[in-house]
Design an enzyme around this catalytic site. Structure first.
Site, short mmCIF file in Angstrom:
data_model
loop_
_atom_site.label_atom_id
_atom_site.label_comp_id
_atom_site.label_asym_id
_atom_site.label_seq_id
_atom_site.Cartn_x
_atom_site.Cartn_y
_atom_site.Cartn_z
CG ASP A 413 45.49 67.08 28.17
OD1 ASP A 413 45.23 67.45 27.02
OD2 ASP A 413 44.81 67.40 29.16
CD GLU A 466 46.95 70.15 24.47
OE1 GLU A 466 46.03 70.81 23.97
OE2 GLU A 466 46.92 69.72 25.63
#
Length: 736
Positions: A413, A466
């Site tokens: 993330d 990401e």
């Protein structure tokens, strides 16, 4: 009595930094007489004896303080011997147990050296709480890194949460504190009580804890991670055998376990890991997905963070069961033929006082300077990636999920926030790197090291970033100067494509470049084409309601056209739960998806289309094995901006199978629309998003169309197509 009043006071006030030098058994002298002295500190005891284990002989101890401090001098015994303590209590109860202060350290110099160097890749097997047997005695070994603490104790129900009674041993300059407590078992609740340099007490959960109780207690729980009997050997062998072959069908179903589906007959509670496993596997297999990606499951106190503000990096959240239950969940998916990808959050952590923040009274895990250590967007803290022990904590954390729970991939993330020192900061709010640049060199080194070690230790595991910027080399191997991820989310394609489909069709002719621009950088990285949870929250609308149309049937037609285009476009696939059936409202973490919508064709039709697209994608190498190869894609025509029509080819290397994808994004019907074809013969209509089966009008090409010897789009032959409104149609040609 061999202790001075001052030493007794230090023990009573829990300020002894070297408890093993005072407590336990030691050679001593009383005057000229040599012998052994034994001291212990036992909560609530009114009396205590030392019992020699070999002979059963006992030695009564003198009470030095009513806090439970006892001592006995054993004359003419010079050799330390094995013993137990027999404690007496006012209730008449008597307990006999081994003395925690009679055991040598459970960590060796090599362990500590590698940890301080940042290279102990299995540090999670050393620090934390581990059920062990030492010299035939079973108990729990505790270890924690707190280099600036003046004193650290283990506290729990077993000592009434009183930090005076189990102070830990400092292992010198390593900064690690250690204690083996005999007799403790799995299930004990515990924390670490630290006295910092300003004499403030801090009660902290275990950074390496494997299981936690629910808030507000948040205590760590002693729990092993090898209790589950795995049955996924065939899956694991197959995964390792396919290491390096990332150019295969990968279609990911992103799931938030707490809100995918709930037990409505039981007050709407979330299902647990064991209940979810068969239901989720059944559905994902029916839908044709290859992997399930779960939003962060590492322990977190606030459900509204969706798991992205982690306080227990090594623990599956208690919300859905124990670590053993989570192992069952993964094992079941594997045995059903599904991979599992876990969202991993090494970019930041919350400020909760019971967790990592200012752990030992200093900025231990985070940067001290807020220009480096405070995340401006989320109010969280940023790891000090340049500190060896912090890097060791995080690298080992990635490896632990793969080791303990057989995870098949980590989706990392907020990588962009890690790459740049000025991420979401204004001028003067950040500190340049040693070269004067904006790149976070320590974080980049950490990501490279993590990706390299994951691939070395666990061949076949996927690392997915990401990452929303144009930082070069995200999915390039570390050996070639890249960051080393296998894939990167294609945020640019997502943004441009949604921007196009959100517009009213009458305006789309001015924005055709939003559909075509992505081809310019499509092969600069290994991309996952994705619509994630981030696109259906915070007022952004659901995927269905984003579509540029007024009525639900038209919105559904747009969404079907978008998904068929997405599955035809190069790149692996990822879709957030609920988007596959066109959920109407935004995602809500505290409730269930609106499964009842599937009784309506506008929603069920979208779901049936995604199902068929997945199965087509999985069964046709031209759509999956060429995802990462520019030779597998070719534009046919993208010039008809007035008609909002695009067409492109997907093909295998041997060109024995070709797919023609035709997208038409206005509400008009176009008859005898001519599109060039690279091969003569029959082109089968394998997907028509306007099919009645999916809720469309059924207008199409009757299942197949044949080429005509009419030049078009640079080809000697072409197809005269009926192009339905707001649709994507996929045609297949094969050499027969």
């Amino acid at each position: 009595m061999t202790l001075s009043p001052k030493q007794i006071d230090v023990l009573n006030n829990a300020q002894e930094a070297s408890p093993h030098d005072v407590l336990g058994m030691h050679p001593a002298k009383r005057g000229k007489l040599s012998g052994l002295v034994v001291r212990c500190f036992i909560h609530g005891a009114t009396g205590c004896d030392v019992v020699e284990t070999a002979t059963g002989k006992s030695f009564g101890m003198e009470c030095l303080a009513d806090t439970g401090l006892f001592e006995v001098f054993i004359p003419r015994r010079r050799k330390v011997f094995p013993y137990q303590l027999r404690a007496h209590y006012g209730s008449g109860e008597m307990r006999q147990f081994f003395d925690p202060y009679s055991f040598l350290p459970t960590l060796g110099e090599q362990d500590l050296y590698l940890f301080n160097e940042g290279n102990e890749h299995r540090i999670y097997q050393k620090l934390g709480a581990h059920v062990r047997e030492i010299d035939g005695v079973k108990g729990v070994a505790f270890a924690v890194w707190a280099p600036s603490a003046k004193r650290v104790s283990v506290v729990g129900n077993f000592n009434h949460w009183d930090g005076r009674y189990f102070p830990m041993r400092s292992l010198g300059s390593s900064g690690v504190w250690e204690l083996f407590i005999p007799g403790l078992k799995e299930g004990e609740l515990y924390k670490f009580e630290l006295l910092d340099q300003r004499n403030h007490l801090r009660v902290k959960t275990d950074p390496y804890g494997t299981y936690f109780e629910a808030p507000p207690g948040n205590a760590s729980i002693v729990h092993g991670t090898r209790n589950h009997a795995w049955g996924d050997q065939a899956w694991m062998e197959q995964r390792a055998a396919g290491a390096g072959t990332i150019d295969r069908p990968i279609s990911i179903y992103e799931v938030h376990l707490g809100s995918w589906k709930r037990q409505m007959e039981d007050g709407g509670r979330p299902f647990n890991y064991r209940e979810l496993a068969p239901m989720l596997a059944d559905y994902a297999l029916e839908m044709g997905f290859t992997h399930i990606e779960v939003m962060p499951l590492a322990e977190h106190p606030f459900e509204g963070s969706w798991g992205y503000q982690v306080t227990g990096f090594y623990a599956p959240t208690h919300r859905f069961g124990s670590p053993d239950d989570f192992a069952f969940f993964v094992d079941h998916l594997h045995q059903r033929g599904l991979g599992i990808i876990l969202d991993w959050v090494p970019a930041h952590f919350p400020r909760d006082t019971f967790a990592l923040a200012e752990f030992d009274g200093t900025h231990l895990y985070e940067h001290a300077d807020p220009r480096q250590g405070a995340h401006m967007d989320w109010g969280t803290l940023i790891f000090n990636f340049g500190r060896n022990e912090v890097r060791c904590f995080l690298v080992a954390n990635a490896l632990a999920w793969l080791d303990r729970y057989h995870i098949d991939g980590l989706r990392v993330d907020a990588v962009a926030s890690m790459l740049y020192l000025d991420y979401s900061r204004n001028e003067g709010e950040w500190i340049p790197n040693r070269h004067g640049g904006r790149e976070n060199l320590e974080a980049i080194d950490f990501l490279r090291e993590t990706n390299r070690l994951v691939h070395d230790y666990y061949p076949g595991v996927l690392m997915i970033a990401e990452e929303s910027t144009a930082f070069a080399g995200i999915s390039k191997p570390v050996a070639d100067g890249g960051i080393g991820f296998d894939f990167k989310w294609n945020m640019g394609w997502m943004h441009d494509t949604l921007s196009y489909f959100q517009k009213d069709p009458i305006h789309r002719k001015w924005h055709q470049n939003e559909l075509t621009f992505g081809a310019l950088y499509q092969w600069s990285e290994n991309f996952v084409t994705v619509f994630s949870h981030d696109e259906v929250v915070h007022g952004k609308n659901s995927m269905l309601y984003k579509m540029g149309a007024w009525h639900i049937p038209e919105k559904a037609a747009n969404l079907r056209a978008l998904y068929a285009h997405m599955w035809g476009w190069p790149g692996k696939k990822c879709l957030f739960m609920g988007c596959e059936f066109g959920q109407s409202h935004e995602w809500k973490y505290a409730g269930s998806l609106d499964w009842d919508l599937c009784q309506y064709i506008d929603h069920e039709g979208v779901r049936l289309l995604v199902k068929d697209l997945n199965h087509l994608y999985r069964n046709e190498p031209a759509l999956s094995s060429s995802d990462l190869d520019p030779a597998g894609f070719r534009w046919v025509a993208a010039h008809d901006t007035e008609g909002s029509v695009i067409s492109y080819l997907r093909q295998e290397k041997d060109e024995k199978t070709l797919f023609l994808i035709v997208g038409h994004f206005t509400p008009q019907t176009r008859e005898n629309y001519r599109i060039g074809a690279p091969r003569r013969g029959r082109w089968r209509e394998v997907i028509n998003s306007n099919s009645e089966y999916y809720g469309g009008s059924g207008l199409g090409n009757g299942g197949e169309v044949h080429t005509q010897d009419v030049e078009a789009d640079g080809f000697a032959q072409s197809l005269a197509l009926t192009i339905p409104p707001l649709s994507t149609t996929i045609f297949k040609w094969s050499a027969e």
